[in-house]
Scaffold this active site. Structure first.
Site: not given
Ligand code: THU
Length: 135
Positions: A42, A44, A53, A55, A86, A89
């Site tokens: 991920n 941000e 994310c 994925e 999520c 994804c």
């Molecule tokens: N996130 C992912 O990268 N993958 C997931 O399967 C769940 C959530 C990330 C998004 C965000 O940067 C952080 O986790 C918190 O939601």
């Protein structure tokens, strides 16, 4: 490449996560049909919705180097969390698994590997075939 191997790759990718806002680091490892493994994490952003994310990061990077056929994806988050991709994804993974058989590998709260198909995680997915019917 076993499920355990792919989870280990996801755990390695997790170390690259850029998650200063949520402090929730996630790594992904996407196994392609050609045997290659695409890592993702991920990433941000101060503008929160601009974050991506792990994925989708992995899918985008694989597509950018010409890989579009995927066998499985492992996703690793913090220990003790049962992580599931999520909704966005799930939709993106579904785009590249028309038959719904892509395997999604995670760990449960106790750390045991869990496997589900993308079809099970996103039943009745909207897909390319549906677009044709509305036009
Ligand atoms: N996130 C992912 O990268 N993958 C997931 O399967 C769940 C959530 C990330 C998004 C965000 O940067 C952080 O986790 C918190 O939601």
């Amino acid at each position: 490449m076993t499920d355990a191997d792919l989870l280990a790759e996801a755990e390695a990718a997790r170390r690259q996560a850029y998650a200063p806002y949520s402090n929730f680091a996630v790594g992904a490892a996407l196994l392609c049909e050609d045997g290659s493994v695409q890592p993702g994490c991920n990433v941000e952003n101060a503008s929160y919705p601009a974050g991506i994310c792990a994925e989708r990061n992995a899918v985008a990077a694989a597509v950018a180097r010409g890989a579009r056929r995927f066998v499985a994806i492992a996703v690793a988050g913090p220990a003790g969390v049962a992580l599931g991709p999520c909704g966005i994804c799930r939709q993106v993974l579904s785009e590249f698994s028309a038959d719904g058989r892509l395997r999604v590998i995670t760990r449960d709260k106790a750390g045991a590997p869990q496997v589900a198909t993308i079809a099970a995680l996103l039943p009745a997915a909207f897909g390319a075939a549906d677009l044709g019917q509305g036009r």
